[in-house]
Design a protein around this motif. Sequence first.
Motif, PDB file in Angstrom:
ATOM      1  N   ILE A 365      -4.908  -2.888  -2.349  1.00 12.72           N
ATOM      2  CA  ILE A 365      -5.882  -1.962  -2.926  1.00 12.72           C
ATOM      3  C   ILE A 365      -7.293  -2.545  -2.856  1.00 12.72           C
ATOM      4  O   ILE A 365      -8.263  -1.841  -2.553  1.00 12.72           O
ATOM      5  N   ILE A 368      -9.285  -1.887   0.239  1.00 12.56           N
ATOM      6  CA  ILE A 368      -9.795  -0.523   0.420  1.00 12.56           C
ATOM      7  C   ILE A 368     -11.107  -0.349  -0.339  1.00 12.56           C
ATOM      8  O   ILE A 368     -12.089   0.174   0.192  1.00 12.56           O
ATOM      9  N   TYR A 411       0.480   4.246  -2.386  1.00  6.82           N
ATOM     10  CA  TYR A 411      -0.156   4.904  -1.243  1.00  6.82           C
ATOM     11  C   TYR A 411      -1.105   6.005  -1.717  1.00  6.82           C
ATOM     12  O   TYR A 411      -2.223   6.159  -1.208  1.00  6.82           O
ATOM     13  N   SER A 414      -4.224   4.462  -2.900  1.00  8.57           N
ATOM     14  CA  SER A 414      -5.064   3.999  -1.786  1.00  8.57           C
ATOM     15  C   SER A 414      -5.885   5.142  -1.192  1.00  8.57           C
ATOM     16  O   SER A 414      -7.025   4.956  -0.780  1.00  8.57           O
TER      17      SER A 414
END
Length: 594
Positions: A365, A368, A411, A414
């Motif tokens: 994470i 990102i 996911y 993210s």
Amino acid sequence: MLLSAEKLSINFGSRQLLSDVNFYLKEGDKVGVIGINGTGKSTFLKVLSGLVEPDGGKITRNPNIQISVLSQNPEMEDDATILEQVFLHFPREFRELNEYEAKSMLTRLGFTDFSRKIGTLSGGQRKRVALVAALVRPADVLILDEPTNHLDSRMVAWLEDWLRAFRGGLVMVTHDRYFLERVVNHITELSRGKLYHFEANYSKYLELKALREEMAEASERKRQSILRVEREWIMRGCKARTTKSKERIQRYETLLNRDAPEYDDNVQITAASSRLGRKIIELRSVSKSFDGRPVIRDFSLGLLREDRIGIVGHNGAGKSTLLHMLAGELMPDTGEAEQGTTVKIGHFSQEGRELDLGQRVYDFIHEIAREVKTAEGTFSAKQMMERFLFPADLQSVPIGRLSGGERRRLYLLSVLMSSPNVLLLDEPTNDLDVMTLSILEDYLQDFPGPIVTVSHDRFFLDKMATQILEVRGDGRVEVYTGNWSDYDAKRREEEQPARPVKPRVSQEPRQKEKKLKFSFKEEREYATIDDDIAALENKIEENRAAQSAAGSDYVRLQELQTELEALEAELEHKTERWIYLNDLKEQIDAQSGR
């Protein structure tokens, strides 16, 4: 009693999934197991089915019962054909008796070539083959882990009917809330190592759970009030303590040591997005074919800021293809696809990102975004992970140690961490628990940009969508205004047989107009047709009741199904005759001036 679990305990590494719980399954029980992802629902099913031994407690199974299991990730033989996989562990005689039934189920679930090799199938197709293998097996107990994943709405409706007619015991994990509403009669919630049982379907469970929490909160308020009074009494000093009642002191200590009610944490999602200009995404007369087969043909769509669009259609029709074109990841063969300069897409794909199972959850994470700005303020990556139910101890573990649902939630985080202003979601509800789904729906309602989602989750589409696109699979994309229920009602209306057109009355001079009248045969038919239709409807109801009573007697079920198809065909013919005769009667009455 079909099976029971007493004083059951299950550990998973350092995590206590279940602690000293009881579970009982009787004939006719249809149990839906729910709980936040990672609490151990799939492990619980494996223990009940005998695939995993518990760490403590006792599992008792009636020795005369047969159990059929659909696991979350079924093991399959890549070299076997679809039909061979269904009957892989059955004797030849069983296959001969049940091959028709298996082919019928496979057809319902979208298969036409039963000789395809398992190794050529997608993950969703493999799961559907495993579902047929579980259903075709004669069983007193069905244990199903996520049976509705990868099924379109028509497949789910068929499975609902099949399981409602099943006479044995059913235990399943599913996040399809309409499925929980219509199929189950018992909800078991797994929370913090305990099982909470509710004799209810989903809507009644929500009422009973809210009532339980209200009672627990009221009890806690009362405990705190008594503790405050007793604490003051205890603290009055040594002289007072010499005369204190031992029983009163013991009551105080008992109240003091009683655990306060615990509640599951909820995912906290806050809308975070970047500025969005007037031009968003436009598809103009786009077409796309694969191997000469048209998937999308001459379709146009202009996204607006407030759009909430659901995409439906049978598996393989081209829903994900349309989403990939909107995302700019797939170019059309003809036509134009344009995006505005300020568009920042968050694409939650069905396949998901290729996650490095050895990478730490936090590192994934943090790469990102280190922080994200929301309407509530700026949150660090660590804080956002905690809001998504990844506490500090879980942030430091490798992604490979997360459950399937936890990886799906990671996911999703993210995607949202990138602060998109347009959301394209492909099956976002798969593997997410019902609590997270409810929070996600609330988040989507407040999201400041357009949302386009491919989903078979009818509850989700009812709550989120204001427009439905149906991808037909032959290149057509039909547009319907409203949510999933509105779309479903419109589709049913379209599929009804067309009403015969009334004969046009001639406007020419009527000197020699032929007088309309019933023939002798039509008059007798008109007099009895209402009773005939009622009798056929009664026979159809009796047939369906007989199918429910037949249980796993598939020879009898096949006979009844053949009879049912004949009855329904006869009813359709009678209905068409009823329409014709009533139209004719109206014309006769009009001609005679009545």
